[in-house]
Design an enzyme around this catalytic site. Structure first.
Site, PDB file in Angstrom:
ATOM      1  CE  LYS A  22      27.497  33.462  43.098  1.00 35.15           C
ATOM      2  NZ  LYS A  22      28.829  34.048  43.317  1.00 35.15           N
ATOM      3  CG  ASN A  23      30.331  30.795  45.223  1.00 40.87           C
ATOM      4  OD1 ASN A  23      30.102  31.644  44.361  1.00 40.87           O
ATOM      5  ND2 ASN A  23      30.141  31.017  46.518  1.00 40.87           N
ATOM      6  NE  ARG A  91      36.739  38.599  46.893  1.00 42.85           N
ATOM      7  CZ  ARG A  91      37.857  39.177  47.289  1.00 42.85           C
ATOM      8  NH1 ARG A  91      38.088  40.423  46.993  1.00 42.85           N
ATOM      9  NH2 ARG A  91      38.755  38.514  47.979  1.00 42.85           N
ATOM     10  CB  CYS A 115      28.967  41.252  46.946  1.00 46.75           C
ATOM     11  SG  CYS A 115      27.682  40.310  46.174  1.00 46.75           S
ATOM     12  NE  ARG A 120      34.174  39.550  49.172  1.00 49.73           N
ATOM     13  CZ  ARG A 120      33.310  38.892  48.420  1.00 49.73           C
ATOM     14  NH1 ARG A 120      32.367  39.523  47.800  1.00 49.73           N
ATOM     15  NH2 ARG A 120      33.408  37.593  48.285  1.00 49.73           N
ATOM     16  N   PRO A 121      40.012  42.543  50.193  1.00 49.75           N
ATOM     17  CG  PRO A 121      41.716  42.566  51.772  1.00 49.75           C
ATOM     18  CD  PRO A 121      40.224  42.522  51.629  1.00 49.75           C
ATOM     19  CG  ASP A 123      45.748  40.821  51.575  1.00 52.12           C
ATOM     20  OD1 ASP A 123      44.603  40.433  51.262  1.00 52.12           O
ATOM     21  OD2 ASP A 123      46.149  40.843  52.755  1.00 52.12           O
ATOM     22  CG  ASP A 304      28.119  32.989  50.426  1.00 49.11           C
ATOM     23  OD1 ASP A 304      28.500  34.108  50.799  1.00 49.11           O
ATOM     24  OD2 ASP A 304      28.678  32.357  49.502  1.00 49.11           O
ATOM     25  NE  ARG A 396      27.201  39.316  41.061  1.00 44.19           N
ATOM     26  CZ  ARG A 396      27.813  39.376  42.244  1.00 44.19           C
ATOM     27  NH1 ARG A 396      27.483  40.309  43.100  1.00 44.19           N
ATOM     28  NH2 ARG A 396      28.765  38.551  42.569  1.00 44.19           N
TER      29      ARG A 396
HETATM   30  C1  UD1 Z   1      34.105  33.024  48.337  1.00 39.01           C
HETATM   31  C2  UD1 Z   1      32.716  32.944  47.757  1.00 39.01           C
HETATM   32  C3  UD1 Z   1      31.752  33.840  48.521  1.00 39.01           C
HETATM   33  C4  UD1 Z   1      31.817  33.504  50.019  1.00 39.01           C
HETATM   34  C5  UD1 Z   1      33.258  33.509  50.540  1.00 39.01           C
HETATM   35  C6  UD1 Z   1      33.357  33.005  51.972  1.00 39.01           C
HETATM   36  C7  UD1 Z   1      33.174  32.484  45.424  1.00 39.01           C
HETATM   37  C8  UD1 Z   1      33.130  32.944  44.006  1.00 39.01           C
HETATM   38  N1  UD1 Z   1      32.765  33.340  46.354  1.00 39.01           N
HETATM   39  O1  UD1 Z   1      34.514  34.387  48.187  1.00 39.01           O
HETATM   40  O2  UD1 Z   1      30.431  33.618  48.017  1.00 39.01           O
HETATM   41  O3  UD1 Z   1      31.057  34.461  50.723  1.00 39.01           O
HETATM   42  O4  UD1 Z   1      34.074  32.661  49.718  1.00 39.01           O
HETATM   43  O5  UD1 Z   1      32.825  31.741  52.079  1.00 39.01           O
HETATM   44  O6  UD1 Z   1      33.524  31.338  45.694  1.00 39.01           O
HETATM   45  N2  UD1 Z   1      40.471  38.117  52.262  1.00 39.01           N
HETATM   46  C9  UD1 Z   1      41.573  38.937  52.430  1.00 39.01           C
HETATM   47  N3  UD1 Z   1      42.543  38.896  51.480  1.00 39.01           N
HETATM   48  C10 UD1 Z   1      42.460  38.091  50.377  1.00 39.01           C
HETATM   49  C11 UD1 Z   1      41.351  37.242  50.239  1.00 39.01           C
HETATM   50  C12 UD1 Z   1      40.363  37.275  51.196  1.00 39.01           C
HETATM   51  O7  UD1 Z   1      41.667  39.675  53.403  1.00 39.01           O
HETATM   52  O8  UD1 Z   1      43.371  38.115  49.551  1.00 39.01           O
HETATM   53  C13 UD1 Z   1      39.417  38.123  53.303  1.00 39.01           C
HETATM   54  C14 UD1 Z   1      38.057  38.584  52.763  1.00 39.01           C
HETATM   55  O9  UD1 Z   1      37.947  39.989  52.759  1.00 39.01           O
HETATM   56  C15 UD1 Z   1      37.152  37.914  53.757  1.00 39.01           C
HETATM   57  C16 UD1 Z   1      37.856  36.591  54.080  1.00 39.01           C
HETATM   58  O10 UD1 Z   1      39.205  36.791  53.697  1.00 39.01           O
HETATM   59  O11 UD1 Z   1      37.036  38.691  54.918  1.00 39.01           O
HETATM   60  C17 UD1 Z   1      37.327  35.379  53.360  1.00 39.01           C
HETATM   61  O12 UD1 Z   1      37.193  35.663  51.994  1.00 39.01           O
HETATM   62  P1  UD1 Z   1      37.364  34.553  50.864  1.00 39.01           P
HETATM   63  O13 UD1 Z   1      37.191  33.190  51.456  1.00 39.01           O
HETATM   64  O14 UD1 Z   1      38.598  34.821  50.103  1.00 39.01           O
HETATM   65  O15 UD1 Z   1      36.123  34.866  49.950  1.00 39.01           O
HETATM   66  P2  UD1 Z   1      36.041  34.781  48.378  1.00 39.01           P
HETATM   67  O16 UD1 Z   1      36.893  33.686  47.859  1.00 39.01           O
HETATM   68  O17 UD1 Z   1      36.171  36.134  47.791  1.00 39.01           O
END
Ligand code: UD1
Length: 417
Positions: A22-23, A91, A115, A120-121, A123, A304, A396
């Protein structure tokens, strides 16, 4: 709403073919927005999330054609606005930001949902686009980004590892002018898969799979065929299912290397792991030993799989500590596991899990994708009937879950509600 009724306490044995990831599929579908020809993806998993992403790119104007596990996507985006209605469910919709901005010079994307596992910002995604020269405004729940004469390559040093921000930046930089360097990039196999697919379309990306990715921008991307990698999280979930039911499962169509961190831990819990190039067999004949883990970005223990591993530790022979370092609110499965009589204490970003010889069935509720499947695992190991509600989260991310597990001796029934 649908429910699962699981009559647990049965040992699982058999073979399960792992679906496409999926990811990996979600960013790959988003990357089709950058393709000047046709992007043909095979091994696409049919999940609620994949369908959401297909609906989104269709709304933007491209033409997906679906045949079995294949999807071919062609055409130009003629809408550059990803509205809340489309984005709120998932997301990963934020992954259209980089492709649309890079190819069309402007984009408006709703701030995403998905989720509820922390704030999960996005930024870092926004900041990275600004580093590439975009002007970004966030107002009324929307991100609006534009660049007059295209994006310009830059050195981007992420303060911490983000899978999605690395993917968005890699896509945007693929069509930027000049060279982009991403430092502290995510090394997840899904990032590598995206880099390989972009290169097949004509991008010039190197270093994907390391924390230092270099992207030499090109003018356009063209047609490509790409096979989506296997879902390591689905495979890891089944591996834990074998351990928790003291069973014997062989998982095929997958690359065991991507789950090194999990298999190293499962071996320490007492499971036997055998593997070949594209399969793994997980056997267990006794209660697991308690082993501490802390989640980490790849190649560490995946966040995950944290919830699923907690189910295993809930019936382990002793106490273990599970620490979550990626998301600040990823213990929503704990109260539900406690309804099944497990003994778990949350202490900040760690949990102390006191394993019990057996849990008790109870009505429980799924709260997010991986939390849902952790309840399925706990129920599989628990004698009697456990009912899990709100399983739309499960749909999902897991393709044909009941079918796959029932074929191996599970007794899972879906009640359509
Ligand atoms: C992806 C995966 C998700 C997995 C996660 C971590 C997909 C579709 N989803 O989610 O299943 O749990 O990686 O392996 O691939 N963060 C910020 N600012 C940002 C982006 C992220 O603060 O702009 C923080 C998040 O809140 C979190 C951390 O960074 O605490 C890691 O998140 P991130 O690796 O970005 O996760 P996703 O890409 O959303």
């Amino acid at each position: 709403m649908d429910k699962l009724v699981i009559d647990g306490g049965h040992r699982l044995s058999g073979t399960i073919k792992v679906s496409g990831a999926k990811n990996a599929a979600l960013p790959l579908i988003a990357s089709s927005l950058m393709c000047g020809g046709t992007l043909r993806l095979t091994n696409v998993p049919w999940l609620a999330d994949t369908l959401s992403m297909i609906t989104l790119v269709k709304h933007l104007g491209v033409q997906p054609q679906i045949k079995g596990d294949e999807i071919s996507i062609t055409g130009e985006a003629n809408v550059l606005d990803a509205p809340y209605e489309q984005v709120r469910k998932m997301r990963a919709s934020i992954l259209v930001l980089g492709p649309l901005l890079a190819r069309y010079g402007r984009v408006k994307v709703s701030l995403p949902g998905g989720c509820a596992i922390g704030t999960r910002p996005v930024d870092l995604h926004i900041w990275a686009m600004q580093q590439l020269g975009a002007i970004v405004e966030v107002a009324d729940g929307y991100i609006e980004a534009r660049c007059r004469r295209g994006l310009i390559g830059a050195k981007i040093v992420f303060p911490f590892v983000s899978v999605g921000a690395t993917e968005n930046t890699m896509m945007a930089a693929a069509l930027a002018t000049g060279i982009t360097q991403i430092i502290n990039a995510a090394r997840e196999p899904e990032v590598v898969d995206l880099g390989n697919c972009l290169n097949a379309m004509g991008a010039k990306i190197s270093g994907h799979g390391t924390d230092n990715i270099v992207i030499e921008g090109v003018k356009n991307l063209s047609s490509a065929n790409h096979h989506v990698i296997a879902d390591r999280i689905e495979a890891g979930t089944f591996a834990i299912a074998a351990a928790i039911t003291q069973g014997d499962l062989t998982l095929t169509n997958m690359d065991p290397v991507y789950l090194d961190a999990l298999f190293a831990v499962l071996e320490r819990t007492g499971a036997t792991i055998q593997m070949g190039e594209n399969w793994v067999r997980v056997l267990s004949s006794s209660r697991s030993k308690p082993i501490d883990i802390a989640t980490q970005p790849y190649p560490g223990f995946p966040t995950d799989l944290q919830a699923q591993y907690m189910s295993l530790m809930a019936v382990a022979d002793g106490s273990s500590k599970i620490s979550e370092t990626i998301f600040e609110n990823r213990f929503m499965h704990v109260p539900e596991l406690m309804r099944m009589s497990s003994d778990i204490q949350i202490d900040g970003r760690s949990c102390i899990v006191h394993g019990k010889a057996s849990l008790k069935p109870a009505p429980v509720m799924a709260t997010d994708l991986r939390a849902s499947v952790c309840l399925v695992l706990a129920a599989l190991a628990t004698k009697g009937k456990t009912t899990i509600s709100r399983i739309y989260h499960l749909d999902r991310g897991y393709a044909n879950l009941e079918e796959k597990l029932n074929k191996c001796g599970a007794k899972i029934q879906r009640q359509i509600g």
